[in-house]
Design a protein around this motif. Structure first.
Motif, PDB file in Angstrom:
ATOM      1  N   GLN A  16      32.649 -19.815  56.164  1.00  0.00           N
ATOM      2  CA  GLN A  16      34.093 -19.919  55.986  1.00  0.00           C
ATOM      3  C   GLN A  16      34.787 -20.377  57.266  1.00  0.00           C
ATOM      4  O   GLN A  16      35.747 -21.157  57.227  1.00  0.00           O
TER       5      GLN A  16
ATOM      6  N   LYS B  25      40.912 -15.755  48.253  1.00  0.00           N
ATOM      7  CA  LYS B  25      41.097 -15.275  49.630  1.00  0.00           C
ATOM      8  C   LYS B  25      42.413 -14.490  49.735  1.00  0.00           C
ATOM      9  O   LYS B  25      42.478 -13.451  50.388  1.00  0.00           O
TER      10      LYS B  25
ATOM     11  N   LYS C 232      41.350 -19.037  57.132  1.00  0.00           N
ATOM     12  CA  LYS C 232      40.977 -20.018  56.108  1.00  0.00           C
ATOM     13  C   LYS C 232      42.197 -20.414  55.279  1.00  0.00           C
ATOM     14  O   LYS C 232      42.434 -21.601  55.026  1.00  0.00           O
TER      15      LYS C 232
ATOM     16  N   TYR D 136      30.614 -16.133  49.389  1.00  0.00           N
ATOM     17  CA  TYR D 136      31.877 -16.820  49.617  1.00  0.00           C
ATOM     18  C   TYR D 136      32.889 -15.951  50.361  1.00  0.00           C
ATOM     19  O   TYR D 136      34.049 -16.334  50.477  1.00  0.00           O
ATOM     20  N   SER D 137      32.474 -14.796  50.857  1.00  0.00           N
ATOM     21  CA  SER D 137      33.430 -13.930  51.576  1.00  0.00           C
ATOM     22  C   SER D 137      32.692 -13.008  52.545  1.00  0.00           C
ATOM     23  O   SER D 137      31.488 -12.847  52.489  1.00  0.00           O
TER      24      SER D 137
ATOM     25  N   ALA E  16      39.421 -14.767  56.551  1.00  0.00           N
ATOM     26  CA  ALA E  16      40.167 -15.132  55.339  1.00  0.00           C
ATOM     27  C   ALA E  16      41.577 -15.602  55.691  1.00  0.00           C
ATOM     28  O   ALA E  16      42.084 -16.582  55.129  1.00  0.00           O
TER      29      ALA E  16
END
Length: 396
Positions: free
Chosen positions: A234, A376, A328, A395-396, A325
């Protein structure tokens, strides 16, 4: 051009000067290569020859010993002029880090050392969302068969990370040479942006993956330290996005100063003195500056977590996830806004196909769809409202 990672009053390291030289070379051909698409073979070989493929690797394993924040500064610098090559370069380092995080030292150390000795460029065939790719147990390991999508950098790579699901739907990740029998890298990437990332498909036909090539100890997302892998991915994306936004702003400003014309009803003597144009540039700079500060904070937090190693706990990892996050989302929003609205301050002449200034928006629009920003924001909202940290996933 700004030295990558160099601070005022500090000596420029040799690799920083090398990164600057490569960025200048990328900028020289970026427009033509965006139009052509395909594999940036010359540029990949330039990176092989530069030694920068070992940038994030500690010196004790033959690397240049840069921190992750320094490595991501180079990614961002490349993205300002060529986000496709920045993508390939960054994913190479992500894949090396994946072996470090998911495997035992006896496995990853030879791979990393040989990367430097043999100038290996790593490619991706990992996409865990491709659930039709299966792993069948065979003597000495598994046979991977199926079709992998979004395989960035697989073309012209030397090593691949590939994944498949076994009979129990357990995700298996293996490290294999790209030229191993049964691997077919397909030339089927023709999207509107990121046109030289070769993010098309790889077909696996009973590809043998030995037991010693599987990343099982500690394995994918198995410990808080292993769960840093998606956060690094990310961070890479966010740095590419911000680099694109910064590149778009730089191109727009250059055009406005050199070729801009004040509007018919403007009282300004030149376009760069028009109050409305100045207001737009103020908005652009402010948005990017905010994203930059969040991203630098997230990068520093990630470096601290990386140095913790296996001592890292879930809460510490979760705090980094919140920072990443936020960066991003901010870099996505700010850079898309600049790349979209830059034409309001450059005017109709800037839309000529010869300049291909639309490549910033096209690259951002394709790449920012990697995973939805809405999710997010949901994670950030859950943290702000309920004090719940993001749960690890790919994804996180």
């Amino acid at each position: 051009m700004k030295h990558f990672g160099a601070e005022a009053g500090h000596e420029v390291l040799p690799w920083q000067a090398t990164a600057e030289r490569i960025a200048q070379a990328l900028a020289h051909t970026a427009v033509e290569r965006d139009q052509r698409g395909g594999t940036p073979k010359t540029e990949r070989d330039l990176l092989r020859d530069s030694g920068l493929l070992m940038l994030s690797v500690p010196a004790e394993f033959g690397g240049l010993g840069a921190s992750w924040r320094q490595t991501l500064d180079v990614v961002r610098g490349f993205a300002r002029v060529d986000s496709s090559v920045a993508h390939l370069f960054a994913f190479h380092h992500l894949l090396l880090a994946t072996t470090w995080l998911f495997a035992r030292r006896a496995q990853w150390q030879p791979w990393i050392e040989q990367t430097g000795e043999r100038r290996w460029f790593w490619g991706n065939a990992l996409n865990p969302l491709d659930k039709s790719t299966r792993a069948q147990a065979v003597p000495g390991g598994y046979a991977f068969s199926g079709h992998k999508s979004f395989c960035s950098g697989a073309s012209d790579s030397d090593m691949l990370l590939a994944s498949a699901l076994d009979a129990d739907d357990r995700l298996l990740i293996g490290v294999v040479p790209t030229r191993r029998a049964g691997i077919a890298v397909l030339d089927d990437w023709d999207n509107i942006g990121q046109r030289q990332t070769d993010s098309g498909s790889v077909r696996l036909d009973a590809v043998h993956v030995g037991a010693d090539e599987l990343l099982l100890d500690p394995g994918p997302l198995s410990t808080p330290f292993a769960c840093l892998r998606p956060l690094l991915a990310q961070l890479i994306l966010a740095n590419i996005y911000l680099g694109l936004g910064e590149g778009a702003l730089a191109e727009a400003a250059s055009f406005t100063r050199q070729q801009g014309r004040p509007w018919l009803f403007s009282s300004a003597p030149s376009a760069n003195e028009d109050p409305y144009v100045l207001s737009h540039y103020g908005d652009f700079w402010l948005a990017l500056q905010g994203a930059r500060l969040l991203l630098d904070h997230a990068g520093a937090a990630f470096d601290q977590a990386w140095l913790r190693g296996e001592a890292l706990d879930e809460s510490e990892r979760g705090q980094v996830a919140v920072a990443v996050a936020a960066a991003k989302v901010a870099s996505t929003r700010a850079s898309l806004e600049v790349a979209h609205r830059m034409f309001e301050v450059t005017g109709a002449r800037a839309t000529t196909a010869a300049l291909r200034l639309d490549r910033y928006w096209r690259n951002l629009r394709v790449h920012t769809l990697h995973d939805p920003v809405d999710y997010k924001l949901r994670e950030l909202g859950d943290w702000a409202l309920n004090a719940r940290l993001p749960q690890p996933s790919f994804y996180s």
